[in-house]
Each structure stands twice: as C-alpha cells, then as structure tokens.
Design an enzyme around this catalytic site. Structure first.
Site, PDB file in Angstrom:
ATOM      1  N   ARG A 185     -10.184 -11.727   1.807  1.00 61.64           N
ATOM      2  CA  ARG A 185     -10.998 -12.814   1.265  1.00 61.64           C
ATOM      3  C   ARG A 185     -10.228 -14.134   1.309  1.00 61.64           C
ATOM      4  O   ARG A 185     -10.824 -15.205   1.401  1.00 61.64           O
ATOM      5  CB  ARG A 185     -11.443 -12.474  -0.157  1.00 61.64           C
ATOM      6  CG  ARG A 185     -10.334 -12.410  -1.163  1.00 61.64           C
ATOM      7  CD  ARG A 185     -10.715 -11.614  -2.390  1.00 61.64           C
ATOM      8  NE  ARG A 185     -10.726 -10.174  -2.133  1.00 61.64           N
ATOM      9  CZ  ARG A 185     -11.095  -9.251  -3.036  1.00 61.64           C
ATOM     10  NH1 ARG A 185     -11.497  -9.627  -4.236  1.00 61.64           N
ATOM     11  NH2 ARG A 185     -11.066  -7.981  -2.714  1.00 61.64           N
ATOM     12  N   LYS A 240       0.842  -1.194   0.000  1.00 60.77           N
ATOM     13  CA  LYS A 240       0.000   0.000   0.000  1.00 60.77           C
ATOM     14  C   LYS A 240       0.879   1.246   0.000  1.00 60.77           C
ATOM     15  O   LYS A 240       2.069   1.183   0.326  1.00 60.77           O
ATOM     16  CB  LYS A 240      -0.886   0.024   1.257  1.00 60.77           C
ATOM     17  CG  LYS A 240      -2.020  -0.967   1.261  1.00 60.77           C
ATOM     18  CD  LYS A 240      -2.854  -0.802   2.522  1.00 60.77           C
ATOM     19  CE  LYS A 240      -3.971  -1.820   2.615  1.00 60.77           C
ATOM     20  NZ  LYS A 240      -4.978  -1.707   1.552  1.00 60.77           N
TER      21      LYS A 240
HETATM   22  N1  BES Z   1      -8.226  -3.889   4.235  1.00 65.43           N
HETATM   23  C1  BES Z   1      -8.342  -3.495   2.872  1.00 65.43           C
HETATM   24  C2  BES Z   1      -9.658  -2.784   2.579  1.00 65.43           C
HETATM   25  C3  BES Z   1      -9.830  -1.427   3.211  1.00 65.43           C
HETATM   26  C4  BES Z   1      -9.360  -0.301   2.575  1.00 65.43           C
HETATM   27  C5  BES Z   1     -10.501  -1.298   4.402  1.00 65.43           C
HETATM   28  C6  BES Z   1      -9.551   0.933   3.147  1.00 65.43           C
HETATM   29  C7  BES Z   1     -10.703  -0.058   4.976  1.00 65.43           C
HETATM   30  C8  BES Z   1     -10.216   1.063   4.341  1.00 65.43           C
HETATM   31  C9  BES Z   1      -8.277  -4.725   1.972  1.00 65.43           C
HETATM   32  O1  BES Z   1      -7.461  -5.747   2.409  1.00 65.43           O
HETATM   33  C10 BES Z   1      -7.740  -4.273   0.666  1.00 65.43           C
HETATM   34  O2  BES Z   1      -6.617  -3.873   0.615  1.00 65.43           O
HETATM   35  N2  BES Z   1      -8.565  -4.361  -0.380  1.00 65.43           N
HETATM   36  C11 BES Z   1      -8.183  -3.974  -1.673  1.00 65.43           C
HETATM   37  C12 BES Z   1      -8.620  -5.059  -2.622  1.00 65.43           C
HETATM   38  C13 BES Z   1      -8.085  -4.905  -4.007  1.00 65.43           C
HETATM   39  C14 BES Z   1      -6.592  -5.118  -4.023  1.00 65.43           C
HETATM   40  C15 BES Z   1      -8.778  -5.912  -4.903  1.00 65.43           C
HETATM   41  C16 BES Z   1      -8.870  -2.667  -2.013  1.00 65.43           C
HETATM   42  O3  BES Z   1     -10.043  -2.483  -1.630  1.00 65.43           O
HETATM   43  O4  BES Z   1      -8.249  -1.804  -2.610  1.00 65.43           O
HETATM   44 MN    MN Z   2      -5.439  -5.493   1.855  1.00 65.62          MN
END
Ligand code: BES
Ligand code: MN
Ligand code: ZN
Length: 506
Positions: A359, A285
C-alpha cells in the site's frame, strides 16, 4: 512452449495429422457414439474409434480421455477423445477448459502434428468456440521451464490446427477473433513468466528493462523513473520501501494511445504493485511466509500483460499502466517501523509494519497516475494482503473501491473473461483503523478486516477519481493444477482488464 493456432473448416477428410483430438459430448444416458461428420476419420483409423466407443467404457464425462491408435501403416497415428460432459451445457468456461486440456495434449512428447476436430454440437459454433478453445490451449500448454536445463531443449513453438466439421461462410472473421484471443492469452502467459521469474533475475531494474523491451515490440510508450527522478518528485513512499535493497526502486509507465483523438475517448489507468521480493523488511516474515514472495509483483505483471494485449488489439482509447517496482529488504538502510514518511501527495504515513509495503508503494503510484493523467477511471491490482487469501482462497479476487458502477463493470468484465471478482466493504470504520495519531495515516490497520483497511488507505491517494482496488493475493499464484494452469503465477486479471478496456471503447 507457445502454440501457433490455425483455423480451418469443412475439410475433415483431407486432414494431415499425427494426432487428432476430438471433443465428444454425451446426451443424457444415451450410448456415446461417433460425433456426426467424423466417419471419414474413423475409416482412416480402420474403424477403431467406433469399435472403442461400442465397447461402452468411454462415457464422455468432462475430464474423461480415451486414446485410440490407428493401424501401423495408417497416416493418423492416434486419436484422442476428450469427454466434454453433457452436450447442452458447454458454456464459455467449459470451452476454455476444454481448450486447456487440448493445450496440455500438445505438450506431450511424440504428438507430432496435432489437429483438433470440432464436431457439430450445441455451443460449438466456430464463431463462439474457436476463440475460447485457442485461448484455453495457449494457457493450458503453459509451463515455466526456462530454468530447467532439460526444459531448454524442448521446442519453443508448437502448432495446433483447429478444424471444424462444417463449411464456414466467414472463416476470415473467425480467424481474426482467434488471432485476438491468442494475443490476450499470450500476454497472460508473459505475465505468468514475469511472476514466476526468481527475484535474483527479476528485480526493479530488470522489470523495467522487460517493460521497455515489450513496449518496443508492441508499440507502447515506456518511461522509467529511477531514484533521482523519484527524489525530485518527492515520491518518498516508493523510495522508503526500496531503500533497504541494493536493487533500487523504479516507477515504470506504459502508455497506449497517447494521441488527441484517442484521449477524446477517455483515459484509463491501470496500477500494479511490483514488489519483486517481499521479505517483510525489518518486520521480517517467517521462512515459510517468504516462500511465495517472488510473486509479490503479480499485480505489476498483470498490468504488463494487459497493456501488451491492449496495444496489440490497438483499442481506441488512451490507457496508462503504472508499475511501482521495489524490493522490500531488511538492511542497515531499510525503512523502519516508526518512521514517518512523506508521500508524493504530501500526505504523511507512520510506518507501523514494514511488511505492509504494498500500500505504501501504491500510494505514490496512484497519486502519480491521478496527478499526471487525470484518468476517467483507475484500477489497481496488487497481491496486497494475506487476508484476501484467507477470505477467498484461490477462487476469487477481492474487489472494492469508491464507485459502485465501476466495480460492477469490472465484475462483469471478469465474468465474460472467466475470472471471479467478489466485493468487499469499505466503511468509515476501516478508514479510522488506518489513521495515525501522529501522522496522516499509518500503514497497517491491524489484524482485523485486512482487505478493507488496506483499501481504505489506498482510497486516501486517489482523490475523486473513480477507482477500484483488486487484491489478488489469493488468485495471483496457486499451487494447484487446473486445465488452464499448472501452478505458480496465474496472470490473473490480464483477460479481465483487457476485456474491461475493450468495453470502455464501445
Ligand atoms: N505481499 C504480502 C501479502 C501476501 C501474503 C500476498 C501472502 C500473498 C500471500 C503483503 O505485503 C503483506 O505482507 N501484507 C501483510 C500486511 C500486514 C502486515 C498488515 C499481511 O497480509 O500479513
Ligand atoms: Mn509485505
Ligand atoms: Zn507484499
């Protein structure tokens, strides 16, 4: 600080308090007057409440607040009038929020002994209002200050009297309801605590330790699977996500009512995403994107809180909570984009983005719950996608699943508990997007329809079990302050899931 709530009725004039809080309603354009039955209190403050009201500044709008100080030699130091808007419109949410404002008042330095005097009024019957005011007060008083050296010095427990200006026939039954709503609210506070703990303090093993401790306190059964056990069972999904961290993953089970009699009423499963820190892994990230990722175990903390409340209420049904705890980190041992992993169900997953880790761990947790407990219904709670936050903000939790009726049950439970769940579609197209050319699944369906493609992936691991997925990425944590919340982990879902389980027992 937590609050011990005590309930009384009919003895307004004998109140001993330093601070008296009075909710004041208004009737249309009429001048705001002293609520019925409170003239004794007014007299003890030397008539200053009615004096202040006569000036007409205070309009009793919801959110308005007026402090009236008593004479220096009097026994009541101050009286805080809290406006509640039009008296005819005090619904459950408004009562909870009023409770939240009361809780906030009890946090102020110097308040001493606090008593809320609830006047006669529409919607203010003790039976209905006392549990909601107590619930709100506990949530409104919540602060996460255990890491502030100044916060460590503040009192850990305050007390709040709620006194009704009318005699009550069944004080005992209202007291029971208040005690129960305090259990639920206190459980939500503990969920907030877990969510707010920093990732150097809260990691999979310490989350397991907290679960064991809580389970012992309230009489839940707790089992923790460490890496050798996960390996033996072939839980390659949670193992893959956790393998990049020095802090190894854990699968935590909390079980309530594991007796033949309770099982006759049915078995319910609550599944929580417990990523104690989500750096994104090798699909790292940005610095900004990582900021809130200590909260990525909020689904787990919701399950923790709900299981605690269910145990305290001793609900007559078998309930299993499964928490998939792992830390998602980049390292030379981390799982890679392009890896193909084998989950506990035997299905394979091509990793296309290590940041879609939620997931993946849930695949093993859902499968584990289905295979081990064959639940009649299963709910998972997860901070799963940024897309849920983009779609709904902090106002609503996204809900989808394979059973319309179950989703309706959850939505209605949410409504009663003061939480909003909004449905999202789960279509064939969404499943297609998350199918891989070289494995059974891929762990990301791309940028579009993020909530739904994640849901379609999860559906692949629940079999025929009626199931609902709740994406709390937007509602699990917030930066904004409301009457019930000061920012940080919200503990969303604790009240709703407890309420849902309660109604499944009826
Ligand atoms: N934990 C994050 C989702 C999230 C983002 C929760 C911001 C709360 C605030 C999750 O693990 C994630 O990174 N999801 C990605 C998925 C993508 C790579 C398909 C996302 O939502 O960008
Ligand atoms: Mn994530
Ligand atoms: Zn995550």
């Amino acid at each position: 600080m937590t609050i011990r709530v005590q309930l009384n009725a009919g003895s307004i004039d004998e109140i001993k308090a330093d601070t008296v809080i009075i909710p004041v309603a208004r009737r249309g354009k009429e001048a705001v007057g002293l609520p019925q039955g409170l003239s004794g209190i007014d007299r003890r403050l030397g008539g200053r409440i009615s004096d202040a009201l006569a000036a007409g500044d205070f309009r009793a709008g919801s959110g308005e607040r007026l402090v009236v100080y008593g004479p220096r030699d009097g026994d009541i130091v101050r009286c805080i009038l809290l406006g509640q808007g039009d008296g005819d419109s005090i619904d459950a949410d408004a009562l909870r929020q009023l409770g939240g404002r009361i809780g906030r008042e009890t946090n102020r330095a110097n308040v001493g002994r606090v008593t809320v005097v609830v006047p006669h009024g529409a919607g203010l019957t003790p039976d209905r209002s006392a549990p909601l005011l107590a619930e709100g007060a506990l949530l409104g008083a919540y602060k996460f200050d255990r890491h502030q050296t100044s916060g460590r010095k503040t009192k850990r427990t305050g007390s709040l009297q709620i006194t009704y200006a009318r005699k009550l026939k069944s004080l005992a039954s209202v007291r029971t309801k208040v005690k129960q709503s305090c259990w639920v609210a206190e459980s939500q506070r503990q969920a907030r605590d877990l969510s707010n703990e920093p990732p150097n303090v809260l990691y999979p093993e310490s989350l397991a330790a907290a679960s064991r401790r809580m389970a012992r306190e309230v009489g839940l059964r707790c089992q923790v699977m460490a890496v050798p056990e996960l390996e033996k069972r072939g839980y390659g999904a949670i193992l893959a996500v956790g393998q990049g961290s020095r802090r190894p993953p854990r699968m935590i089970t909390l079980e309530h009512g594991a007796t033949a009699k309770r099982k006759k009423a049915g078995t319910l499963a609550l599944i929580g995403k417990g990523i104690t820190f989500d750096s994104g892994g090798l699909s790292l990230k940005t610095a900004g994107g990582m900021l809130e990722m200590k909260h990525d175990m909020s689904g787990a903390s919701t399950v923790f809180g709900a299981m605690r409340a269910i145990a305290l209420l001793d609900l007559p049904i078998h309930v299993v909570g499964v928490i998939a705890a792992a830390e998602n980190m980049p390292s030379s041992n981390a799982y890679r984009p392009s890896d193909i992993i084998t989950t506990g169900s035997g299905q394979t997953v091509e990793i296309v983005n290590t940041d879609a880790e939620g997931r993946v761990v849930l695949a093993d947790a859902l499968h584990h719950a289905v295979k081990t407990y064959t639940p009649d219904a299963m709910i998972d709670v997860a901070t799963l996608t940024g897309a849920a936050m983009v779609a709904f903000g902090t106002a609503a939790t996204a809900g989808l699943g394979n059973d319309e009726e179950l989703l309706d049950e959850i939505r209605m439970a949410g409504e009663r508990a003061g939480e909003v769940v909004w449905p999202m579609p789960l279509l064939d197209e969404h499943e297609k997007a998350t199918r891989s050319k070289i494995a059974d699944w891929k762990n990301s369906g791309g940028r579009v329809a993020g909530v739904s493609t994640a849901g379609a992936f999860l559906r692949g691991f629940v079999g025929d079990t009626p199931w609902v997925h709740l994406d709390i990425a937007g509602t699990g944590m917030t930066a904004s302050t409301t009457p019930l919340h000061v920012g940080g982990g919200t503990g969303v879902g604790v009240r709703m899931l407890t309420e849902w389980v309660r109604t499944r027992c009826e």
